[in-house]
Design an enzyme around this catalytic site. Structure first.
Site, PDB file in Angstrom:
ATOM      1  N   ASN A  88       1.186  -7.278  -1.086  1.00  0.00           N
ATOM      2  CA  ASN A  88       2.390  -6.698  -1.671  1.00  0.00           C
ATOM      3  C   ASN A  88       3.284  -7.852  -2.106  1.00  0.00           C
ATOM      4  O   ASN A  88       3.880  -8.523  -1.269  1.00  0.00           O
ATOM      5  CB  ASN A  88       3.077  -5.826  -0.610  1.00  0.00           C
ATOM      6  CG  ASN A  88       4.419  -5.288  -1.080  1.00  0.00           C
ATOM      7  OD1 ASN A  88       4.779  -5.414  -2.250  1.00  0.00           O
ATOM      8  ND2 ASN A  88       5.160  -4.689  -0.155  1.00  0.00           N
ATOM      9  N   GLY A 126       8.443 -10.171   7.341  1.00  0.00           N
ATOM     10  CA  GLY A 126       9.108 -11.379   6.848  1.00  0.00           C
ATOM     11  C   GLY A 126       9.801 -12.192   7.925  1.00  0.00           C
ATOM     12  O   GLY A 126      10.571 -13.099   7.618  1.00  0.00           O
ATOM     13  N   SER A 186       4.201 -10.046   8.829  1.00  0.00           N
ATOM     14  CA  SER A 186       3.947 -11.445   9.206  1.00  0.00           C
ATOM     15  C   SER A 186       2.476 -11.750   9.467  1.00  0.00           C
ATOM     16  O   SER A 186       2.165 -12.573  10.332  1.00  0.00           O
ATOM     17  CB  SER A 186       4.821 -11.847  10.404  1.00  0.00           C
ATOM     18  OG  SER A 186       6.201 -11.769  10.054  1.00  0.00           O
TER      19      SER A 186
HETATM   20  P1  13P Z   1       5.339 -10.082   5.289  1.00  0.00           P
HETATM   21  O1  13P Z   1       3.831 -10.264   5.317  1.00  0.00           O
HETATM   22  O2  13P Z   1       6.014 -11.031   4.347  1.00  0.00           O
HETATM   23  O3  13P Z   1       5.921 -10.037   6.655  1.00  0.00           O
HETATM   24  O4  13P Z   1       5.600  -8.634   4.619  1.00  0.00           O
HETATM   25  C1  13P Z   1       4.915  -7.534   5.120  1.00  0.00           C
HETATM   26  C2  13P Z   1       5.158  -6.396   4.218  1.00  0.00           C
HETATM   27  O5  13P Z   1       6.235  -5.834   4.183  1.00  0.00           O
HETATM   28  C3  13P Z   1       4.054  -5.963   3.344  1.00  0.00           C
HETATM   29  O6  13P Z   1       4.325  -4.759   2.733  1.00  0.00           O
END
Ligand code: 13P
Length: 249
Positions: free
Chosen positions: A8, A167, A206
């Site tokens: 994503n 994130g 993450s």
């Molecule tokens: P991260 O992998 O950046 O934590 O984001 C996860 C996410 O929201 C994917 O849709």
């Protein structure tokens, strides 16, 4: 069931980043898992043309209506027309930034299925909900409210994304992931019967090259929905390889 590595890109990426998708395709000419990239809508058509059948593409949201006076929105048939086979729905960032409710996600999911898209429906608790012991209640309510009865294993993917893990570099324990994924499988089985065994359940939040293998070893984890680490081909490729190497459930 074939496992699924989904990226994503969120609101990241311009023309220059199409090279990352091409590099990913070059690294996995015949992938042993399904690979999906969900770029911003501005890149969807070009990315679909360039990575073709090897890598599936998807939108990050769609409107519940097929067309109409909805300035700035994108419909499911438009995503399909741009080459998408999938669409992410009910991401926590949509639920937070745009106040999307389970009913909204339900309507959007129906629109996606009607357009022939596979819906990746996202669920997940906030930090406060986890600390209050409400994780399974929240996830169960989101599942019940967001997923329409017409969904099938071919048209529905569930992504469990704890809001606090997105994130943040913070990942639930393997036991916590297993508990929620087992719960989701049980809820889907109660509703959809045997077909639920083939519905893919992704973990998101993450996921990085360094932690992917241990997450993919958890039963009822059939892949990942990856944000930040999907932006660079080298990182996402390592995650794809970890999924290819994971033992079947
Ligand atoms: P991260 O992998 O950046 O934590 O984001 C996860 C996410 O929201 C994917 O849709």
């Amino acid at each position: 069931m074939r496992k699924l590595a989904a990226g994503n890109w969120k609101m990241n990426g311009t023309s220059a980043d199409l090279a990352e998708a091409s590099a990913l395709k070059a690294a996995h000419p015949a992938p042993g898992v399904d690979i999906l990239l969900c770029p911003p809508a501005t890149l969807l058509s070009r990315l679909s043309d360039s990575v073709g059948a090897t890598i599936a593409t998807g939108g990050q949201d769609c409107h519940a209506a097929a067309s109409g006076a909805h300035t700035g929105d994108i419909s499911a048939p438009m995503l399909a027309d741009a080459g998408a086979s999938h669409v992410i729905l009910g991401h926590s960032e949509r639920r937070t930034d745009h106040a999307e409710t389970d009913a909204d996600v339900h309507a959007k999911t129906q629109a996606a299925l009607a357009a022939g898209l596979t819906a990746l429906v996202c669920v997940g608790e906030t930090q406060a909900q986890r600390e209050a012991g409400k994780t399974l209640d929240v996830v169960g309510r989101q599942l019940a409210g967001s997923v329409p009865d017409s969904a099938t294993a071919a048209t529905l993917v569930i992504a469990y994304e704890p809001v606090w893990a997105i994130g943040s570099g913070r990942v639930p324990t393997l036991e916590q992931i297993a508990e929620v994924h087992d719960f989701i499988r049980g809820e889907l089985t109660a509703r959809f019967g045997a077909d639920a065994r083939a519905m893919r359940l992704l973990y998101g939040g993450s996921v990085k090259p360094a932690n992917a293998a241990e997450i993919f070893a958890i039963s009822n984890v059939d892949g990942a929905l990856v944000g930040g680490a999907s932006l660079k081909a080298r990182d996402f490729s390592a995650i794809v390889t970890a999924l290819e190497n994971a033992a079947p459930d």
